[in-house]
Motif scaffolding. Structure first.
Motif, PDB file in Angstrom:
ATOM      1  N   GLY A  44     -13.616  -0.683   2.633  1.00  0.00           N
ATOM      2  CA  GLY A  44     -13.641   0.691   2.267  1.00  0.00           C
ATOM      3  C   GLY A  44     -13.147   1.146   1.063  1.00  0.00           C
ATOM      4  N   ALA A  45     -13.102   2.503   1.020  1.00  0.00           N
ATOM      5  CA  ALA A  45     -12.914   2.938  -0.367  1.00  0.00           C
ATOM      6  C   ALA A  45     -11.359   2.519  -0.768  1.00  0.00           C
ATOM      7  N   SER A  46     -10.425   2.556  -0.054  1.00  0.00           N
ATOM      8  CA  SER A  46      -9.048   2.150  -0.692  1.00  0.00           C
ATOM      9  C   SER A  46      -8.814   0.703  -0.569  1.00  0.00           C
ATOM     10  N   SER A  47      -9.900  -0.038  -0.513  1.00  0.00           N
ATOM     11  CA  SER A  47      -9.282  -1.597  -0.458  1.00  0.00           C
ATOM     12  C   SER A  47      -8.858  -1.897  -1.877  1.00  0.00           C
ATOM     13  N   ASP A  48      -9.015  -1.216  -2.797  1.00  0.00           N
ATOM     14  CA  ASP A  48      -8.678  -1.791  -4.013  1.00  0.00           C
ATOM     15  C   ASP A  48      -7.375  -2.042  -4.146  1.00  0.00           C
ATOM     16  N   PHE A  49      -6.555  -1.030  -3.349  1.00  0.00           N
ATOM     17  CA  PHE A  49      -5.024  -1.206  -3.355  1.00  0.00           C
ATOM     18  C   PHE A  49      -4.848  -2.078  -1.983  1.00  0.00           C
ATOM     19  N   GLY A  50      -5.521  -1.729  -0.962  1.00  0.00           N
ATOM     20  CA  GLY A  50      -5.111  -2.328   0.217  1.00  0.00           C
ATOM     21  C   GLY A  50      -5.338  -3.998   0.189  1.00  0.00           C
ATOM     22  N   THR A  51      -6.155  -4.543  -0.569  1.00  0.00           N
ATOM     23  CA  THR A  51      -6.380  -6.052  -0.646  1.00  0.00           C
ATOM     24  C   THR A  51      -4.928  -6.441  -1.400  1.00  0.00           C
ATOM     25  N   PRO A  52      -4.641  -6.156  -2.315  1.00  0.00           N
ATOM     26  CA  PRO A  52      -3.598  -6.616  -3.240  1.00  0.00           C
ATOM     27  C   PRO A  52      -2.182  -6.437  -2.188  1.00  0.00           C
ATOM     28  N   LEU A  53      -2.378  -5.507  -1.623  1.00  0.00           N
ATOM     29  CA  LEU A  53      -1.195  -5.416  -0.480  1.00  0.00           C
ATOM     30  C   LEU A  53      -0.988  -6.420   0.251  1.00  0.00           C
ATOM     31  N   LEU A  54      -2.111  -6.888   1.150  1.00  0.00           N
ATOM     32  CA  LEU A  54      -2.338  -8.039   2.091  1.00  0.00           C
ATOM     33  C   LEU A  54      -1.929  -9.215   1.291  1.00  0.00           C
ATOM     34  N   GLN A  55      -2.513  -9.475   0.023  1.00  0.00           N
ATOM     35  CA  GLN A  55      -2.307 -10.698  -0.620  1.00  0.00           C
ATOM     36  C   GLN A  55      -0.722 -10.936  -0.806  1.00  0.00           C
TER      37      GLN A  55
END
Length: 403
Positions: A44-55
């Motif tokens: 979704g729209a906030s995955s650009d910072f959600g993905t590095p959080l998960l990484q």
């Protein structure tokens, strides 16, 4: 590279010291996993910072499990995608509790987190927020009773930090552009309070819903009100809409804000219009000291890609270590929500993290790990974020402790 200087060895030195103190307990514990919930916007729209959080979270878990986890019990991630949507987040939070997680790390969007806080509080499951910055999140419950912890910089310290910089630069005619989410609402209040501390009021306030793509008319109104700086409070492409709108109407004033101005949605969406934008940062992806260089090296080794939104990845990474350091303070191996809460409030050893040096980061009176002295001013330059001031780059050689 020698073992002493290997990035993983540096990151795990303190953890190993704690583990070494508990060998008999470790041998006595069953090898069942410790379930750690993770929730955030991974699509979704906030995955650009959600993905590095998960990484960042996964990187830390791999390192911790490589040296035995908690008393021989590996950390097991139970991951839920909230899609940046409050109702989806609520369902995910309820499911994590039903799955029996002992703690959870999560939430990037203030509005999504707000709707789910009661789930963790009522279930007595500690939640560490590594990303969302809305001031109200750690103020909802009395500190002594609260199971809500945070290791991101709340807006109540980001907004004054940026406003102080504006005043120093002489940019005192501020137009605020804030979205209508919980994040924008709380951020607007924090900016107004920070301005009031300097006996200032915004010359213009614009509110807008998520998804807006054209704010030129609103920008013209702010320009006509005499603004000499735009303070934006939103997390997505709307920041780029503001920058592109300024360019389109030929209004050459700076754009400043909280950490979302370091996101790809802004930098890639606005391109040259993003140049020079200023924002509060806790971590800039430059190898300014040993532990930050180690983290960046380990991240690249694991994920093989450029780190975007470094703050999200670093704070997620640190959150896992803070959780684990707390667990290692529970010497009898009996884990429960209340015991982990107490352990987080009394972490026994300093964790030399990426964002900060965490010495007593939480207590039963304070659930926010980061303080204003840990912030630096970032600047968009050549499509990336760097230090706005040379003195911040020099100060960043020393990782700050809580004040």
């Amino acid at each position: 590279m020698s073992t002493t200087h290997h990035p993983r060895a540096r990151a795990l030195r303190g953890l190993l010291a704690l583990c070494a103190a508990l060998p008999l307990l470790a041998a006595a514990q069953p090898a069942t996993s410790v379930k750690l919930g993770v929730i955030g916007p991974f699509t979704g729209a906030s995955s650009d910072f959600g993905t590095p959080l998960l990484q960042g979270i996964k990187l830390a878990v791999d390192e911790i499990n490589a040296v035995g986890g908690y008393l021989g019990r590996p950390l097991e991630l139970v991951i839920r995608d909230d899609q940046g949507t409050p109702d989806v987040g609520l369902k995910g939070a309820q499911d994590l509790v039903a799955q029996g997680v002992l703690g959870t790390i999560g939430f990037c969007n203030t509005g999504v987190a707000e709707k789910s806080l009661a789930v963790f509080q009522n279930a007595k499951v500690p939640l560490i927020i590594p990303c969302a910055t809305g001031t109200p999140l750690t103020a909802k419950y009395p500190p002594a009773e609260s199971y809500i912890f945070r290791n991101s910089a709340r807006d109540a310290i980001q907004a004054p930090f940026v406003v102080n910089d504006l005043v120093k630069r002489g940019w005192t005619k501020v137009a605020i552009f804030a979205d209508t989410t919980g994040y924008g609402e709380a951020g607007l209040k924090d900016v107004e309070a920070a301005l009031a501390a300097h006996q200032l009021r915004p010359v213009n306030i614009t509110r807008f819903p998520l998804g807006v793509t054209d704010l030129k008319d609103e920008l013209k109104t702010a320009r006509d009100a005499g603004a000499n700086v735009v303070f934006s409070y939103t997390v997505g492409p709307e920041n780029a809409a503001i920058a592109n709108g300024r360019r389109d109407i030929g209004w050459k004033v700076p754009q400043v804000g909280a950490w979302p101005l370091s996101f790809p949605f802004f930098i890639d969406g606005a391109k040259e219009a993003a140049e020079g934008a200023l924002m509060a940062q806790t971590f800039i992806a430059e190898p300014s000291n040993e532990r930050r260089a180690a983290f960046l090296s380990a991240y690249t080794h694991k994920w093989g890609k450029k780190l975007v939104v470094p703050m999200a990845a670093a704070q997620g990474y640190d959150a896992v270590y803070l959780f684990t350091y707390a667990l290692l303070g529970i010497r009898d191996g009996k884990l429960s929500g209340p015991t982990i809460k107490t352990a987080l409030e009394n972490i026994p050893r300093v964790y030399y993290g990426v964002v900060a040096t965490y010495e007593h980061p939480f207590s039963n009176k304070d659930k926010d790990a980061l303080t204003a002295n840990m912030l630096v001013m970032g600047k968009v330059q050549a499509g990336a974020v760097t230090f706005a001031y040379p003195e911040d780059a020099r100060r960043n050689l020393i990782v700050q402790r809580k004040k």
